[in-house]
Design a protein around this motif. Structure first.
Motif: not given
Length: 386
Positions: A312-324, A326-331
């Motif tokens: 409804d127009g409001k941000p509820v989540f933002a995330g990164k799952n980036r393999y390459n 460093k530290g950007g990989r989600k399990a």
């Protein structure tokens, strides 16, 4: 794609450009000679004692090309071959390949740890030129595969399933219960630095393997959010920020997206890769949830690579799952999984607008690998998705 040649008898098998036809008792021996394959500079063909059908040496890395069998169409059956990898690369076999951009593929992450490594073998579909190795973490396994030695592989393919046997083990090292490729038949191809020998095809020989996939876990489960409309790809205004005001305007075209197996919104089926030099692109998706009361639901989320969610127009989540990064990989290890993350979704009584923006941008990887997401609520009591 030409139809397979049948009934052909050849007195000199090594001089034929098409294989002998297979029967249930005698699989077809495939000649590994230049005239039978489309190599395009990626391979050489070797004649050596004890290898009466020749040896194929693929010399280029996997990402640079493949070597495809001519005049052959394979759907279900058994594929067997010997492979000797060159170094710790990732050679593999494609099957049901159409035009190079569509195929199913099995490849090997060669290492001395293969017997213990859970990603030694991996099945991946290739869709629109994208190699979806990061979308299906369930389709990989350890295997008794030896580096710098000859190994024997047997693939039993039946409809939507595949069992992979390594070095004549009696039990498969890898069981794939849902092949995701877009073609039901196609040619065979090899890629990655390796030697290949003793290739045979036995169409229709499936060892009784059930051709049907298991029941879709998302079918009839209202917790999965599977009904979406997607925009055309648009240029992303910034690599680090994005807001609802950046979504397409009132004149934009929105198209329904059909979910894949297990509720996956697989954008790789709809959007071709972007050139590496092109600016990052983002896809917008929208849906409506109807709730019979005010409530908050927790949503498990799996995705690749960057995602923003608005309610409804409001941000509820933002995330990164980036393999390459460093530290950007989600399990689990940067693959797409409902283990990646989650968020609380506030819903009021009546119609609730949910909007998603998702980008495939990862340095050096944009447009070449997986792109999509899965959302599953903890409960769906009193909630329907339009």
């Amino acid at each position: 794609m030409q139809k397979p040649l049948t009934g052909l008898v050849c007195a000199l098998a090594l001089l034929c450009t098409v294989p002998m036809p297979a029967t249930a008792d005698a699989p077809a021996q495939i000649p590994l000679i230049d005239s039978a394959w489309e190599a395009n500079g990626h391979a050489s063909f070797i004649t050596r004692e004890a290898f009466p059908n020749g040896i194929l040496q693929v010399t280029s890395p996997s990402e640079e090309g493949f070597v495809a069998l001519k005049n052959q169409s394979f759907s279900s059956g058994t594929i067997e071959f010997d492979i000797k990898p060159v170094g710790e690369e990732m050679p593999g076999i494609r099957f049901r390949q159409q035009d190079g951009d569509t195929a199913d593929m099995l490849y090997i992450r060669v290492s001395p740890d293969c017997p213990a490594s859970q990603d030694c073998l991996q099945y991946v579909p290739i869709l629109k030129g994208r190699v979806l190795w990061d979308v299906y973490p369930q389709d990989q396994a350890a295997a008794p595969f030896r580096e710098n030695e000859w190994n024997h592989l047997r693939l039993v393919i039946s409809g939507q399933r595949m069992d992979v046997y390594v070095n004549r083990q009696t039990e498969p090292s890898l069981r794939v219960t849902h092949l995701e490729g877009a073609a039901g038949s196609g040619t065979i191809a090899f890629e990655g630095p390796a030697y290949y020998a003793n290739l045979t095809l036995a169409p229709g020989v499936t060892d009784g393997l059930d051709p049907q996939a298991p029941t879709d876990p998302a079918a009839g489960d209202a917790r999965y959010l599977v009904h979406w409309q997607a925009s055309e790809a648009v240029s992303m205004p910034s690599a680090d920020r994005l807001g609802l005001a950046d979504r397409p305007g009132s004149g934009a075209h929105w198209s329904p997206v059909t979910p894949d197996y297990a509720g996956l919104i697989n954008l790789s089926r709809y959007y071709a890769p972007t050139p590496r030099q092109a600016p990052p692109q983002v896809i917008w998706l929208r849906t409506t949830l109807h709730a019979d009361r005010d409530q908050v639901r927790h949503v498990a989320l799996g995705w690749l690579r960057e995602i923003w969610v608005f309610a409804d127009g409001k941000p509820v989540f933002a995330g990164k799952n980036r393999y390459n990064v460093k530290g950007g990989r989600k399990a689990p290890d940067g693959r797409l999984s409902l283990e990646n993350d989650g968020f609380d979704l506030p819903l009021h009584r009546g119609a609730n607008s949910v909007v998603v923006a998702i980008d495939a941008n990862t340095p050096d990887m944009r447009g070449r690998y997986g792109w999509g997401f899965i959302m599953r609520m903890d409960r769906a009591d009193g909630i329907t998705q339009q």
